[in-house]
Write a protein that holds these residues in place. Structure first.
Motif, PDB file in Angstrom:
ATOM      1  N   THR A  55       0.849  -1.180   0.000  1.00 28.96           N
ATOM      2  CA  THR A  55       0.000   0.000   0.000  1.00 28.96           C
ATOM      3  C   THR A  55       0.888   1.233   0.000  1.00 28.96           C
ATOM      4  N   SER A  56       0.824   1.981  -1.061  1.00 26.45           N
ATOM      5  CA  SER A  56       1.730   3.123  -1.160  1.00 26.45           C
ATOM      6  C   SER A  56       1.192   4.335  -0.408  1.00 26.45           C
ATOM      7  N   LYS A  57       2.117   5.089   0.085  1.00 22.33           N
ATOM      8  CA  LYS A  57       1.788   6.325   0.781  1.00 22.33           C
ATOM      9  C   LYS A  57       1.030   7.265  -0.160  1.00 22.33           C
ATOM     10  N   GLY A  58       1.486   7.329  -1.407  1.00 23.78           N
ATOM     11  CA  GLY A  58       0.837   8.213  -2.378  1.00 23.78           C
ATOM     12  C   GLY A  58      -0.615   7.861  -2.617  1.00 23.78           C
ATOM     13  N   SER A  59      -0.907   6.581  -2.716  1.00 25.86           N
ATOM     14  CA  SER A  59      -2.305   6.191  -2.964  1.00 25.86           C
ATOM     15  C   SER A  59      -3.172   6.487  -1.742  1.00 25.86           C
ATOM     16  N   LEU A  95      -9.812  14.925   9.109  1.00 28.01           N
ATOM     17  CA  LEU A  95      -9.285  14.507   7.804  1.00 28.01           C
ATOM     18  C   LEU A  95      -7.967  15.214   7.505  1.00 28.01           C
ATOM     19  N   ILE A  96      -7.925  16.508   7.762  1.00 26.49           N
ATOM     20  CA  ILE A  96      -6.715  17.293   7.516  1.00 26.49           C
ATOM     21  C   ILE A  96      -5.574  16.812   8.417  1.00 26.49           C
ATOM     22  N   ALA A 101      -0.429  13.916   9.109  1.00 26.72           N
ATOM     23  CA  ALA A 101       0.309  12.832   9.760  1.00 26.72           C
ATOM     24  C   ALA A 101       0.907  11.884   8.723  1.00 26.72           C
ATOM     25  N   LEU A 102       0.137  11.575   7.694  1.00 26.14           N
ATOM     26  CA  LEU A 102       0.614  10.664   6.661  1.00 26.14           C
ATOM     27  C   LEU A 102       1.704  11.302   5.807  1.00 26.14           C
ATOM     28  N   GLU A 103       1.586  12.592   5.536  1.00 27.96           N
ATOM     29  CA  GLU A 103       2.605  13.279   4.739  1.00 27.96           C
ATOM     30  C   GLU A 103       3.944  13.314   5.462  1.00 27.96           C
ATOM     31  N   GLY A 104       3.917  13.244   6.772  1.00 28.24           N
ATOM     32  CA  GLY A 104       5.140  13.363   7.549  1.00 28.24           C
ATOM     33  C   GLY A 104       5.837  12.056   7.866  1.00 28.24           C
ATOM     34  N   ARG A 105       5.329  10.920   7.397  1.00 27.58           N
ATOM     35  CA  ARG A 105       5.974   9.648   7.724  1.00 27.58           C
ATOM     36  C   ARG A 105       6.265   8.848   6.474  1.00 27.58           C
ATOM     37  N   TYR A 106       7.190   7.935   6.617  1.00 32.29           N
ATOM     38  CA  TYR A 106       7.496   7.025   5.523  1.00 32.29           C
ATOM     39  C   TYR A 106       6.483   5.896   5.515  1.00 32.29           C
ATOM     40  N   SER A 107       6.172   5.410   4.342  1.00 34.84           N
ATOM     41  CA  SER A 107       5.307   4.236   4.260  1.00 34.84           C
ATOM     42  C   SER A 107       6.110   3.004   4.646  1.00 34.84           C
ATOM     43  N   ASN A 138      14.235  -7.438  10.988  1.00 33.24           N
ATOM     44  CA  ASN A 138      12.961  -8.158  10.933  1.00 33.24           C
ATOM     45  C   ASN A 138      12.057  -7.733  12.093  1.00 33.24           C
ATOM     46  N   ALA A 139      12.624  -7.597  13.289  1.00 32.78           N
ATOM     47  CA  ALA A 139      11.847  -7.146  14.446  1.00 32.78           C
ATOM     48  C   ALA A 139      11.312  -5.731  14.216  1.00 32.78           C
ATOM     49  N   PHE A 140      12.148  -4.876  13.630  1.00 32.30           N
ATOM     50  CA  PHE A 140      11.737  -3.504  13.331  1.00 32.30           C
ATOM     51  C   PHE A 140      10.573  -3.479  12.340  1.00 32.30           C
ATOM     52  N   VAL A 141      10.659  -4.275  11.271  1.00 32.41           N
ATOM     53  CA  VAL A 141       9.588  -4.316  10.271  1.00 32.41           C
ATOM     54  C   VAL A 141       8.294  -4.803  10.908  1.00 32.41           C
ATOM     55  N   ASN A 142       8.380  -5.850  11.706  1.00 33.84           N
ATOM     56  CA  ASN A 142       7.175  -6.372  12.356  1.00 33.84           C
ATOM     57  C   ASN A 142       6.551  -5.340  13.286  1.00 33.84           C
ATOM     58  N   LYS A 143       7.375  -4.617  14.033  1.00 31.49           N
ATOM     59  CA  LYS A 143       6.874  -3.571  14.936  1.00 31.49           C
ATOM     60  C   LYS A 143       6.247  -2.429  14.137  1.00 31.49           C
ATOM     61  N   THR A 144       6.877  -2.062  13.032  1.00 27.98           N
ATOM     62  CA  THR A 144       6.358  -0.998  12.176  1.00 27.98           C
ATOM     63  C   THR A 144       4.983  -1.386  11.624  1.00 27.98           C
ATOM     64  N   ILE A 145       4.858  -2.626  11.192  1.00 29.27           N
ATOM     65  CA  ILE A 145       3.579  -3.101  10.668  1.00 29.27           C
ATOM     66  C   ILE A 145       2.514  -3.089  11.756  1.00 29.27           C
ATOM     67  N   GLU A 146       2.867  -3.537  12.967  1.00 29.59           N
ATOM     68  CA  GLU A 146       1.918  -3.525  14.082  1.00 29.59           C
ATOM     69  C   GLU A 146       1.423  -2.110  14.377  1.00 29.59           C
ATOM     70  N   ASN A 147       2.336  -1.149  14.287  1.00 30.15           N
ATOM     71  CA  ASN A 147       1.995   0.232  14.636  1.00 30.15           C
ATOM     72  C   ASN A 147       1.298   0.994  13.516  1.00 30.15           C
ATOM     73  N   ALA A 148       1.277   0.436  12.331  1.00 30.31           N
ATOM     74  CA  ALA A 148       0.734   1.149  11.172  1.00 30.31           C
ATOM     75  C   ALA A 148      -0.754   0.909  11.010  1.00 30.31           C
ATOM     76  N   LYS A 149      -1.520   1.245  11.992  1.00 27.60           N
ATOM     77  CA  LYS A 149      -2.964   0.995  11.975  1.00 27.60           C
ATOM     78  C   LYS A 149      -3.659   1.745  10.827  1.00 27.60           C
ATOM     79  N   TRP A 150      -3.110   2.877  10.405  1.00 27.72           N
ATOM     80  CA  TRP A 150      -3.734   3.672   9.358  1.00 27.72           C
ATOM     81  C   TRP A 150      -3.690   2.970   8.024  1.00 27.72           C
ATOM     82  N   GLN A 151      -2.872   1.929   7.894  1.00 30.90           N
ATOM     83  CA  GLN A 151      -2.782   1.245   6.603  1.00 30.90           C
ATOM     84  C   GLN A 151      -3.738   0.068   6.507  1.00 30.90           C
ATOM     85  N   GLU A 152      -4.386  -0.279   7.583  1.00 37.63           N
ATOM     86  CA  GLU A 152      -5.288  -1.441   7.548  1.00 37.63           C
ATOM     87  C   GLU A 152      -6.625  -1.072   6.970  1.00 37.63           C
TER      88      GLU A 152
END
Length: 152
Positions: A55-59, A95-96, A101-107, A138-152
Motif C-alpha cells: 500500500t503506497s503512501k501516495g495512494s 481529515l486534515i 500525519a501521513l505526509e510526515g511519515r514514511y510508508s 525483521n523485528a523492526f519491520v514487524n513492529k512498524t507493521i503492528e503500529n501502522a494501523k492507518w494502513q489497515e
C-alpha cells in the motif's frame, strides 16, 4: 533445532514480504515442504502483511485528498450553506490531521526498501554482523507493521 526452524521461518517471511516470491519458490529455495510454508503463511497472516507493505503512501494520500474534496463539496451543496457546522468542521479537521500525519511519515514500503538496501550493505561490509542486523531489522519491520494501523 527449534531455533533453526524459527530462523528458516523468519527468512521465509522476509522473502515472501520483500521479494514478492511465491510460496512455492520460497519452499524450493529454503528446502521446506510447501505445506509447511502454507501453514506458516496462514498462521502469520503473511498475505495481509504483504498487502500492507504494498500500500503506497501516495495512494493513501490521494484517497484522503479525494475524501476531503468530496466532503467539502457536499457541505457547500447544502441548502442555505454559509459555513460548516461544528460537526462538519470537526470531521474536516480530523481529515486534515490524518493527511498531515501521513505526509510526515514514511510508508512501510519505503521503510522496507531502505532497510533491505542497508541489510545488503551490511552483508558485504560486515558479514559476521549481518545475521544480528537482519534479526533486528525483521523485528523492526514487524513492529512498524503492528503500529501502522492507518494502513489497515
Amino acid at each position: 533445532m527449534a531455533k533453526a526452524k524459527d530462523n528458516i521461518k523468519e527468512i521465509a517471511q522476509i522473502l515472501f514480504l520483500q521479494n514478492k516470491l511465491s510460496q512455492k519458490e520460497i519452499a524450493e529455495k529454503l528446502d521446506v515442504a510447501p505445506q509447511t510454508l502454507t501453514r506458516w503463511a496462514k498462521a502469520g497472516n503473511w498475505d495481509s502483511l504483504r498487502k500492507n507493505l504494498l500500500t503506497s503512501k501516495g495512494s493513501r494520500l490521494s484517497e484522503l485528498y479525494d475524501e476531503l474534496e468530496e466532503f467539502n463539496r457536499m457541505i457547500k451543496e447544502k441548502e442555505n450553506y454559509k459555513v460548516a457546522d461544528s460537526k462538519e468542521a470537526d470531521a474536516r479537521r480530523k481529515l486534515i490531521m490524518d493527511i498531515k500525519a501521513l505526509e510526515g511519515r514514511y510508508s512501510i514500503a519505503q521503510t522496507t526498501s531502505i532497510g533491505m538496501e542497508f541489510c545488503e550493505f551490511v552483508k558485504t561490509a560486515e558479514p559476521d554482523l549481518a545475521p544480528r542486523v537482519l534479526d533486528l531489522y525483521n523485528a523492526f519491520v514487524n513492529k512498524t507493521i503492528e503500529n501502522a494501523k492507518w494502513q489497515e
